[in-house]
Design an enzyme around this catalytic site. Structure first.
Site, short mmCIF file in Angstrom:
data_model
loop_
_atom_site.label_atom_id
_atom_site.label_comp_id
_atom_site.label_asym_id
_atom_site.label_seq_id
_atom_site.Cartn_x
_atom_site.Cartn_y
_atom_site.Cartn_z
N GLY A 1 91.75 -44.62 -16.88
CA GLY A 1 92.86 -44.57 -15.91
C GLY A 1 92.49 -43.89 -14.61
N ILE B 1 94.16 -31.14 -7.33
CA ILE B 1 93.67 -30.00 -6.54
C ILE B 1 94.62 -29.70 -5.38
CG2 ILE B 1 91.74 -29.10 -5.15
CD1 ILE B 1 89.98 -31.27 -6.39
N GLU C 1 101.08 -33.90 -1.80
CA GLU C 1 99.95 -33.15 -2.35
C GLU C 1 99.07 -34.02 -3.26
OE1 GLU C 1 99.07 -29.51 -1.93
OE2 GLU C 1 97.41 -30.80 -2.47
N LYS D 1 91.80 -41.08 2.06
CA LYS D 1 92.04 -39.65 1.81
C LYS D 1 91.47 -38.78 2.93
CE LYS D 1 92.21 -40.30 -3.20
NZ LYS D 1 91.38 -40.43 -4.41
N GLU E 1 91.37 -47.48 -9.41
CA GLU E 1 92.50 -48.21 -8.84
C GLU E 1 92.67 -49.53 -9.59
OE1 GLU E 1 94.37 -46.89 -6.12
OE2 GLU E 1 93.18 -45.27 -6.93
N VAL F 1 100.93 -42.80 -13.11
CA VAL F 1 101.38 -41.52 -12.54
C VAL F 1 102.85 -41.27 -12.88
CG1 VAL F 1 101.53 -40.10 -10.47
CG2 VAL F 1 99.67 -41.74 -10.68
N LYS G 1 98.50 -42.59 -1.55
CA LYS G 1 97.59 -42.33 -0.42
C LYS G 1 97.52 -43.50 0.57
CE LYS G 1 95.08 -43.62 -4.20
NZ LYS G 1 94.37 -43.23 -5.38
N ASP H 1 89.21 -45.99 -0.81
CA ASP H 1 90.11 -44.93 -1.30
C ASP H 1 89.74 -43.58 -0.67
OD1 ASP H 1 92.16 -44.00 -3.40
OD2 ASP H 1 90.40 -42.79 -3.91
N1 HSE Z 1 91.09 -44.14 -7.99
C1 HSE Z 1 91.29 -42.82 -7.51
C2 HSE Z 1 90.04 -42.01 -7.82
C3 HSE Z 1 92.49 -42.22 -8.18
O1 HSE Z 1 89.21 -42.48 -8.60
O2 HSE Z 1 89.85 -40.93 -7.29
C4 HSE Z 1 92.93 -40.90 -7.61
O3 HSE Z 1 93.35 -41.00 -6.28
#
Ligand code: HSE
Length: 407
Positions: free
Chosen positions: A182, A131, A124, A200, A185, A12, A100, A196
């Site tokens: 990419g 998004i 964001e 979120k 994680e 990132v 996150k 993950d």
């Molecule tokens: N590993 C996360 C995904 C990356 O696949 O959505 C983005 O937050």
């Protein structure tokens, strides 16, 4: 000119540099002044990369430089990101992040620290990649009472499930592809086991309901138990399987859950494939809205971070984030949450339709030629506790997947 520092030159971080360089002129025009990267903090050196001249290894250089107004924290993980973020906010620097894990764990506290120091903590990029969803929840939708947020919030698992459905590919091969692109994680367990998506939905729910939703309280199932046989049934039933992260208000109760769900062809989430994410929001005045787009990957995520940097550069000295209080929201017990269930059972003399219907209620069996030893069916709506009780009574259930309620 606004001077910024970037913490972390990974996927990132290098994306943030690329976005700022590629769109330098248009960003300067929209901001009203130039955004200049003064430092990039990383443990590593990058000889031969033009970024090398900005690389520093000591965070204090950034912290003690009054010219740095904004810090982009894109290192990920809780520490040292938490300590750096807290110190930066207390030193009067705004922080924009894609982290996150940190937002889910310490979001309420860091927002409060930002408020006390008249700066901003913007995130964001923490949900839904590129998004816009945090800003709408924080501003455009504040006239509403949000009743439901249901999202495909993890690009990696959506990519895996889509490829398994569309191409009949094996789980491990597709996961490898997602890692190479990419999306995944560093430890893809966080994607595959649903952690993950859980973080979120905790962030989005905290914003939507104004209180702290602890991610540890969110019932979470990943996709590791989804087999190609489940996929075959889904296809035969004109459905797809999606890892959905959902929170919904029912009267005084708020339920939150992450799990694989069978989604019907008519559902707007059905066509969200590959690395795309989508977030369905229902508000009491708004009705339905859906936010759709690139959910993971270097540039979409970096684009969201840069959007926050620009926003902050234009709003310096003004705290813009709405409240996400530190008071904990006690989620309702998932056992009382209602759903329909798709169930696979072994075909034996004892598991005939009569017995099935006596336990699960009226069902329409689905039989696949390629799986002769079993059949599947969808139950009527019942609570999780009722389902577990009936499953126990039935005995030989191979697997079950929840079915998304058509509104
Ligand atoms: N590993 C996360 C995904 C990356 O696949 O959505 C983005 O937050």
């Amino acid at each position: 000119m606004v001077q910024i520092a970037i913490l972390g030159y990974g996927t990132v971080g290098s994306g943030v540099v690329e976005v700022l360089n590629t769109n330098k002129n248009s960003i300067a025009k929209k901001t009203g002044e130039e955004i200049q990267i003064k430092y990039v903090l990383d443990l590593r050196d990058f000889p031969g990369d033009p970024i090398q001249e900005k690389i520093v290894h000591d965070f204090n250089m950034i912290l003690n430089d009054p010219e740095v107004a904004i810090v982009a924290e894109v290192m990920g993980g809780v520490e040292p990101a938490y300590t750096f973020t807290k110190k930066a906010l207390m030193a009067g620097k705004s922080v924009c992040t894609s982290n996150k894990e940190l937002v889910a764990r310490h979001g309420a506290e860091l927002l409060q620290t930002a408020k006390e120091n008249n700066v901003n903590y913007l995130f964001e990029a923490s949900c839904g990649g590129g998004i816009p969803i945090i800003r709408p929840l924080n501003s455009s939708l504040t006239g509403d009472q949000i009743d439901e947020i249901t999202g495909i919030l993890n690009g990696t698992t959506n990519y895996i499930l889509s490829k398994m459905i569309q191409e009949g590919s094996e789980f491990d091969d597709v996961l490898k592809e997602a890692q190479e692109k990419g999306y995944a994680e560093r430890n893809p367990e966080a994607d595959v086991k649903g952690y993950d998506a859980c973080r979120k939905i905790a962030i989005l729910s905290s914003l939507a309901f104004g209180k702290q939703v602890n991610f540890e309280d969110v019932y979470t199932e990943g996709i590791s138990k989804i087999s190609l046989a489940d996929i075959q049934y889904a296809k035969a039933m004109n459905c797809s399987i999606k890892l959905l992260a959902s929170s919904r208000r029912e009267g005084e109760d708020v339920y939150a859950m992450v799990c694989p769900v069978l989604v019907d062809k008519e559902d707007p989430l059905f066509s969200v494939n590959g690395v795309f994410n989508a977030i369905f929001v229902h508000g009491n005045m708004l009705g339905d809205a859906m936010f759709y787009g690139s959910g993971a990957g270097k540039l979409p995520t970096a684009s969201a971070v840069v959007g926050d940097i620009v926003d902050e550069a234009k709003n310096r000295g003004r705290n813009v984030m709405a409240s996400w209080g530190e008071e904990r929201l006690a989620l309702a017990d998932v056992k009382t949450s209602k759903s329909m269930f798709f169930v696979r059972v072994c075909k034996t003399a004892e598991t005939d339709l009569e017995k099935t219907e006596a336990i699960f209620g009226r069902v329409k069996p689905v039989v696949l030629e390629e799986l002769p030893g079993e059949f599947g069916f969808v139950t009527e709506e019942m609570t999780e506790a009722e389902f577990e009780e009936r499953k126990e009574k039935f005995g030989s259930v191979i697997s079950r997947i929840r079915v998304r309620r058509a509104e």
